[in-house]
Design a protein around this motif. Structure first.
Motif, PDB file in Angstrom:
ATOM      1  N   GLY A   1       0.827  -1.203   0.000  1.00 25.02           N
ATOM      2  CA  GLY A   1       0.000   0.000   0.000  1.00 25.02           C
ATOM      3  C   GLY A   1       0.862   1.254   0.000  1.00 25.02           C
ATOM      4  O   GLY A   1       0.590   2.226  -0.719  1.00 25.02           O
ATOM      5  N   LEU A   2       1.917   1.213   0.779  1.00 25.69           N
ATOM      6  CA  LEU A   2       2.824   2.357   0.849  1.00 25.69           C
ATOM      7  C   LEU A   2       3.543   2.579  -0.475  1.00 25.69           C
ATOM      8  O   LEU A   2       3.658   3.711  -0.960  1.00 25.69           O
ATOM      9  CB  LEU A   2       3.824   2.148   1.992  1.00 25.69           C
ATOM     10  N   VAL A   3       4.044   1.497  -1.060  1.00 27.68           N
ATOM     11  CA  VAL A   3       4.726   1.622  -2.353  1.00 27.68           C
ATOM     12  C   VAL A   3       3.755   2.157  -3.413  1.00 27.68           C
ATOM     13  O   VAL A   3       4.115   3.014  -4.233  1.00 27.68           O
ATOM     14  CB  VAL A   3       5.319   0.268  -2.792  1.00 27.68           C
ATOM     15  N   SER A   4       2.516   1.677  -3.358  1.00 27.10           N
ATOM     16  CA  SER A   4       1.533   2.052  -4.378  1.00 27.10           C
ATOM     17  C   SER A   4       1.204   3.542  -4.364  1.00 27.10           C
ATOM     18  O   SER A   4       0.928   4.138  -5.408  1.00 27.10           O
ATOM     19  CB  SER A   4       0.235   1.258  -4.165  1.00 27.10           C
ATOM     20  N   ILE A   5       1.201   4.124  -3.190  1.00 26.96           N
ATOM     21  CA  ILE A   5       0.814   5.540  -3.081  1.00 26.96           C
ATOM     22  C   ILE A   5       2.008   6.471  -3.297  1.00 26.96           C
ATOM     23  O   ILE A   5       1.848   7.696  -3.387  1.00 26.96           O
ATOM     24  CB  ILE A   5       0.159   5.806  -1.704  1.00 26.96           C
ATOM     25  N   THR A   6       3.192   5.873  -3.411  1.00 29.80           N
ATOM     26  CA  THR A   6       4.414   6.673  -3.429  1.00 29.80           C
ATOM     27  C   THR A   6       4.574   7.469  -4.731  1.00 29.80           C
ATOM     28  O   THR A   6       5.159   8.553  -4.724  1.00 29.80           O
ATOM     29  CB  THR A   6       5.621   5.733  -3.186  1.00 29.80           C
ATOM     30  N   ALA A   7       4.055   6.955  -5.828  1.00 30.62           N
ATOM     31  CA  ALA A   7       4.175   7.690  -7.087  1.00 30.62           C
ATOM     32  C   ALA A   7       3.276   8.925  -7.106  1.00 30.62           C
ATOM     33  O   ALA A   7       3.531   9.867  -7.852  1.00 30.62           O
ATOM     34  CB  ALA A   7       3.832   6.792  -8.264  1.00 30.62           C
ATOM     35  N   GLU A   8       2.223   8.912  -6.313  1.00 27.05           N
ATOM     36  CA  GLU A   8       1.336  10.078  -6.256  1.00 27.05           C
ATOM     37  C   GLU A   8       0.590  10.119  -4.933  1.00 27.05           C
ATOM     38  O   GLU A   8      -0.573   9.717  -4.841  1.00 27.05           O
ATOM     39  CB  GLU A   8       0.340  10.057  -7.422  1.00 27.05           C
ATOM     40  N   PRO A   9       1.259  10.581  -3.891  1.00 29.03           N
ATOM     41  CA  PRO A   9       0.595  10.640  -2.585  1.00 29.03           C
ATOM     42  C   PRO A   9      -0.183  11.938  -2.373  1.00 29.03           C
ATOM     43  O   PRO A   9      -0.841  12.086  -1.356  1.00 29.03           O
ATOM     44  CB  PRO A   9       1.762  10.560  -1.597  1.00 29.03           C
ATOM     45  N   LEU A  10      -0.113  12.845  -3.341  1.00 31.27           N
ATOM     46  CA  LEU A  10      -0.680  14.177  -3.113  1.00 31.27           C
ATOM     47  C   LEU A  10      -2.089  14.336  -3.671  1.00 31.27           C
ATOM     48  O   LEU A  10      -3.002  14.789  -2.969  1.00 31.27           O
ATOM     49  CB  LEU A  10       0.244  15.237  -3.721  1.00 31.27           C
ATOM     50  N   THR A  11      -2.277  13.992  -4.940  1.00 28.25           N
ATOM     51  CA  THR A  11      -3.561  14.317  -5.561  1.00 28.25           C
ATOM     52  C   THR A  11      -4.739  13.438  -5.141  1.00 28.25           C
ATOM     53  O   THR A  11      -5.875  13.903  -5.191  1.00 28.25           O
ATOM     54  CB  THR A  11      -3.438  14.269  -7.103  1.00 28.25           C
ATOM     55  N   PRO A  12      -4.537  12.181  -4.716  1.00 28.39           N
ATOM     56  CA  PRO A  12      -5.716  11.383  -4.368  1.00 28.39           C
ATOM     57  C   PRO A  12      -6.485  11.958  -3.170  1.00 28.39           C
ATOM     58  O   PRO A  12      -5.900  12.603  -2.305  1.00 28.39           O
ATOM     59  CB  PRO A  12      -5.135  10.006  -4.003  1.00 28.39           C
ATOM     60  N   THR A  13      -7.769  11.706  -3.162  1.00 26.19           N
ATOM     61  CA  THR A  13      -8.533  11.898  -1.933  1.00 26.19           C
ATOM     62  C   THR A  13      -8.177  10.765  -0.986  1.00 26.19           C
ATOM     63  O   THR A  13      -7.539   9.788  -1.374  1.00 26.19           O
ATOM     64  CB  THR A  13     -10.032  11.819  -2.224  1.00 26.19           C
ATOM     65  N   LEU A  14      -8.648  10.895   0.252  1.00 29.55           N
ATOM     66  CA  LEU A  14      -8.404   9.815   1.212  1.00 29.55           C
ATOM     67  C   LEU A  14      -8.998   8.501   0.707  1.00 29.55           C
ATOM     68  O   LEU A  14      -8.402   7.434   0.866  1.00 29.55           O
ATOM     69  CB  LEU A  14      -9.024  10.168   2.567  1.00 29.55           C
ATOM     70  N   GLY A  15     -10.163   8.590   0.094  1.00 26.91           N
ATOM     71  CA  GLY A  15     -10.794   7.376  -0.419  1.00 26.91           C
ATOM     72  C   GLY A  15      -9.997   6.756  -1.549  1.00 26.91           C
ATOM     73  O   GLY A  15      -9.765   5.535  -1.580  1.00 26.91           O
TER      74      GLY A  15
ATOM     75  N   THR B   1      -5.670   9.912 -10.616  1.00 28.70           N
ATOM     76  CA  THR B   1      -5.977  11.100  -9.810  1.00 28.70           C
ATOM     77  C   THR B   1      -5.241  12.352 -10.258  1.00 28.70           C
ATOM     78  O   THR B   1      -5.530  13.438  -9.772  1.00 28.70           O
ATOM     79  CB  THR B   1      -5.630  10.861  -8.318  1.00 28.70           C
ATOM     80  N   ASN B   2      -4.270  12.211 -11.161  1.00 30.21           N
ATOM     81  CA  ASN B   2      -3.515  13.389 -11.575  1.00 30.21           C
ATOM     82  C   ASN B   2      -3.672  13.567 -13.080  1.00 30.21           C
ATOM     83  O   ASN B   2      -3.148  12.778 -13.875  1.00 30.21           O
ATOM     84  CB  ASN B   2      -2.036  13.222 -11.200  1.00 30.21           C
ATOM     85  N   SER B   3      -4.372  14.616 -13.457  1.00 32.95           N
ATOM     86  CA  SER B   3      -4.694  14.801 -14.871  1.00 32.95           C
ATOM     87  C   SER B   3      -3.479  15.196 -15.705  1.00 32.95           C
ATOM     88  O   SER B   3      -3.531  15.179 -16.930  1.00 32.95           O
ATOM     89  CB  SER B   3      -5.789  15.860 -15.018  1.00 32.95           C
ATOM     90  N   ASP B   4      -2.382  15.527 -15.046  1.00 35.31           N
ATOM     91  CA  ASP B   4      -1.165  15.836 -15.801  1.00 35.31           C
ATOM     92  C   ASP B   4      -0.480  14.567 -16.324  1.00 35.31           C
ATOM     93  O   ASP B   4       0.401  14.644 -17.179  1.00 35.31           O
ATOM     94  CB  ASP B   4      -0.164  16.590 -14.920  1.00 35.31           C
ATOM     95  N   ALA B   5      -0.856  13.434 -15.776  1.00 39.00           N
ATOM     96  CA  ALA B   5      -0.205  12.183 -16.190  1.00 39.00           C
ATOM     97  C   ALA B   5      -0.813  11.678 -17.492  1.00 39.00           C
ATOM     98  O   ALA B   5      -2.008  11.806 -17.734  1.00 39.00           O
ATOM     99  CB  ALA B   5      -0.371  11.135 -15.103  1.00 39.00           C
ATOM    100  N   THR B   6       0.034  11.102 -18.328  1.00 36.96           N
ATOM    101  CA  THR B   6      -0.453  10.444 -19.550  1.00 36.96           C
ATOM    102  C   THR B   6      -0.071   8.977 -19.502  1.00 36.96           C
ATOM    103  O   THR B   6       0.918   8.603 -18.862  1.00 36.96           O
ATOM    104  CB  THR B   6       0.178  11.071 -20.808  1.00 36.96           C
TER     105      THR B   6
END
Lengths: 452, 452, 452
Positions: free
Chosen positions: A325-339, A388-393
């Motif tokens: 779970g920690l590794v998974s959120i590491t690429a983008e821990p900022l833009t997601p909501t808590l859910g 969660t990050n619209s800048d990503a392609t």
């Protein structure tokens, strides 16, 4: 006269900050943090984040020491103490400069003396008691704090490798691989993204705190090592049966997981790289909250899934679920909501539960499950940035994963292979059966405890 | 009219900070951190540094619990929990005031009531919710944060002693020694340097975070205890052979080392005593980076040296090498470059590997190697200040080392001797053989685990 | 002309902050911290405090893993990893909003959609990279940091319960209770005090960091669980004799205590809820110092008292004494002097030593002593506010203790009872004797170590 009256209060206001006397008479300082304060707060984020990521080295050590057998525990402790120390020195001597001044490095600038110049220029801290306007990066943060923080990421990459290869790799070849990994492999590919290189500028690759740049790199290097090294004796029977080899000390493994979870607040939170404005500190706060809930999501997913699949909860899967779970959120821990963060982490937990048996089918022996956790969940996390990050392609995420993977696979395979054919990387069969602690180090981890 | 036009923008500028409305309209606050911000940031350094040094108490406890035998582990845990608690109270009741207002103490000022006055005046915190200009040290940091930070250094000194004397000293005499050490011995000698005393003012002694003031003091007190207490039964055979007594739980010892390494960032970094300016926070950053690399240098030196000398790596030497690297850099973690810090730490690691056998030759039984780590590397580190800090003088370093050493040797020898002749400091031979846990405490550390 | 001369220096002063160029020319910024800086520092307190309280989850885990028998250790680790993860998600999904907008909730405001609206509204973080004036609570702290901090308190409540009920409760009923506790029980009663509810507004209840709101709540829930669950097989003989069941790994228990002690600096210090002014940071400093000395007082009290009462020191009592000291000071860590804090903590230590046997007389089997530590010392600490804070009233402390207690007792008894009659909360006698690890999880914590 009228004019003078109008000016009098203004003059009083002007005087206050200079006299420094008006503590309780309402706000005097401005709204924004001062330039110095921003510098201090940014540096402080690196220092606190850095010591938390340092702490992850202890987390990996405890996790691995808990998941190997008692006869190989001293060796695992030695490898971890050694790899962190090597990373600290190799990154200072070579890695840091290789990672950051990529522009200079590519063109072989005069200032640095070109390729060789970089190789022989070591990291340099700012002068002692530096005046503000003489700071390397006044307006941002101290070089020393940045170096300290970045060093810990390099060391983390090496920590990932040691767990997979436990219980059969020789000490010195492993440590030599760590030298190459932390001086060259990690810094070179990290420069492609974080040093302003082509993954950043041309591909628009987004990897906030390193699901790919750190975790998948450790995972790929571990994978190549595991393939070239082969599985532990007795792990895979000839009839295809997988013999589970149990970790000897689960409280240690759990402690290691908690340490890693704690350290990850620094890993992801510090990767905001600034907290001198309201927006930055609010972002760091988001990251802390999201990092925590992603770990919880991964743990709960593994808890439920192992209950459903096997009829009983598997603690080591829960631990690895939290880490995934920690590794998974590491690429983008900022833009997601808590859910969203909870779900991204939960998918990481699911990945671990499903892919640990897969590796066993392929007879790739990963002692602590580092490849599912750091490589597979790292890839997932990097692609999940798209959610969660619209800048990503899609291609901007996928292609860099492949490029980094190909680079690390090729280079680390070459290094492992060279080590194999020159000094050998695997202990003798006899030593492996006896245990590395007695055979290679002459020192048992638990000399007084009887074997059950 | 012309004048009014000129003044109009000025008035607008004046108004902004007062109105507090201009968040996104460019920098409004000044360049320097405000007086309050400096106070807060300095206090914060003490608080964060302080909790990191607190954590070192856990590090010593785990290190020692891992390096003693199972039969004495509960006792070692009890001693460590007890010594920290005693240090906390003794330093509050006596030590803090004894250490700091040295000027007053020397002259027996009216305000404090002279010698006796100091002895009966306890540490006092600032009032609750204090107004800025009423703070004890407005413009610097809160008294409470300073007390909290300094207390942890005092406790560290006591932690050093407990490891050396493990497995044979009685609980209560040890704790009484800790009372004397933390209420009197440590604070008095610390006042000579850090309380503005003669080592500071007359000798120009430089000891940034306490290679001498903390570590050598613990080391000297441990040395005198070890001599007066004598070695453990069976450690030194009559034929001169040294029987190694193995630590029972090396993962714990490794965990303890990582905890200490982490805590040391607070120990050395916090000793900058300020981070409210760009120069200060850049210095704290340098210190973090140097502290880390010195530990790495010490660990690598011990790793290589034990391989070369004994043909195999010795984990306990690697752990102590890292700690010796940390002690070595403690006297001057600021001025060295990263390279110099690495080498200073590496020499510390070498010292440990070479002097552990030396102590055994002298039949001084130091269970965890605290004397090589804290005393010998502490002396080295204190002299090594000469290498990177031009303010240091040879005699200015050497003479204070000797003065502090002589003071601690004499006073602690007297205290140990008094304890020996009054209540006795050593458990009975029978209890020592049985183990202190069962014999003295009636509680085993690992009651379910069979002995091997 | 005269006028212009007068104005010239004023204009220069005005210009400086705007130009941002005068680093070394004396203080330019104002006295107070800027509005942004206050926001950042307050948020930082929540983040650092929050990660320290997170760390307490590891502390409880290690404490409990050390105090249970080896045959139940994997289960205890699993429960702790699970409960924290559940708390993280339940508090985000339900608890946080239930706890804070009590006003809205009580009246069922339109905005939130009334009771049901609250139940289905999850915690929301501020937007990414928020502009200062768009922050939820500009002038105070970021929502994310507050959520992160408060979440950890909710999880702590659940951690308290797991220790008491160890070695006999089934995994899933326990985890379901945790869901109810962290989603509803804790947040509802916490809203009465910390959400601005009636205990705060009508009773003037003072509970700084939660001796009652956190610790007694965990204690009451644990007590009801222990009563409904019954004691472990063999703990109480038919002739009234109490059979001590020893903890299997005291170094782990000691490590857990140190972790909790460290985390408590965040628990109490962070509960100042602000450090953006001189007064606030000085208060945080007081709290750190008082928290530390209260723990020391509790440990020393237990050390001395067990020596006096039983003729030998009892390490587990010393550990619980330190924890009881921490719980005791939690209701008011700010107003006491260091001396008062030491004594308040010491009374906590005495309470533990005296009430652990009392529970045994009542045949209430509390595996780790959590009820004496968190409930009894929690009540003591809450009443002890009267000793040092003149704002406290006897009834204003006592009645809320009773109200909170009654609420938790009734609701948790109902929940435990429902769980008991539906799915059953206790493992079979056979499984309890075999051990939960093998019987329920199929995974031993120490598979290689022989039983003694």
């Amino acid at each position: 006269m009228t004019l003078l009256k109008t000016l009098a209060p203004a003059a009083a206001l002007i005087a206050l900050p200079t006299l420094g006397l008006a503590q309780d008479e309402g706000p005097v300082a401005g709204v924004n943090a001062s330039t110095d304060t921003v510098f201090i707060l940014n540096s402080l984020l690196f220092l606190v984040g850095g010591f938390l990521v340092f702490w992850m080295a202890a987390g990996f050590t405890m996790l691995e020491a808990g998941l190997v057998r008692t006869k190989n525990t001293t060796m695992q402790l030695t490898k971890n103490m050694g790899l962190f120390s090597i990373a600290a020195i190799a990154y200072y001597l070579v890695g840091y400069n290789l990672m950051y001044p990529l522009g200079d490095w590519s063109v072989g600038s005069d200032e640095t003396g070109g390729y060789l110049g970089i190789l022989f220029s070591t990291a340099k801290l700012e002068a002692v008691g530096i005046a503000a306007d003489a700071a390397d990066d006044y307006g941002y943060a101290s070089t020393g704090s940045d170096f300290f923080f970045q060093l810990m990421f390099c060391a983390t990459t090496a920590s990932i490798v040691s767990g997979t290869l436990a219980e059969r790799i020789k000490l010195w070849p492993f440590l030599i691989f760590v030298v190459v990994l932390t001086a060259f492999i990690y810094p070179i590919q990290a420069s492609w993204k974080w040093g302003g290189g082509f993954l950043d500028s041309q591909w628009g690759f987004l990897d906030f705190a390193g699901s790919t740049v750190v975790h998948s790199v450790g995972g790929w290097a571990a994978l190549m090592g595991a393939i070239i090294l082969g599985p532990r004796i007795g792990k895979y029977a000839k009839d295809g049966k997988v013999n589970p080899i149990l970790g000897a000390n689960l409280p240690l493994a759990t402690l290691g997981t908690f340490i890693l979870w704690l350290g990850w607040f620094g890993f992801n939170g510090g990767s905001q790289l600034a907290m001198g404005t309201v927006g930055d500190v609010a972002d760091v706060s988001r990251i802390f909250a999201n990092t925590n809930t992603a770990a919880a999501g991964g743990a709960i997913a593994a808890l439920i899934l192992t209950q459903v699949m096997y009829g009983k909860v598997d603690l080591t899967m829960v631990l690895n679920g939290a880490l995934a779970g920690l590794v998974s959120i590491t690429a983008e821990p900022l833009t997601p909501t808590l859910g969203a963060a909870t779900l991204i982490g939960a998918v990481g937990g699911v990945i671990v539960v499903l892919t640990v048996p897969l590796l066993d089918k392929l007879k790739i022996d990963d002692v602590v499950g580092a490849i599912p956790v750091h490589l597979f969940a790292g890839i997932w996390g990097t692609m999940a940035v798209l959610l969660t990050n619209s800048d990503a392609t899609f291609m901007g995420q996928l292609v860099p994963i492949i490029i980094v993977g190909a680079f690390v696979v090729v280079v680390s395979a070459i290094v492992w292979f060279i080590l194999k054919v020159t000094m050998g990387i695997r202990v003798s069969e006899e030593h492996e059966v006896t245990g590395l602690d007695t055979a290679e180090l002459g020192m048992e981890a638990y000399p007084e405890f009887a074997k059950g």
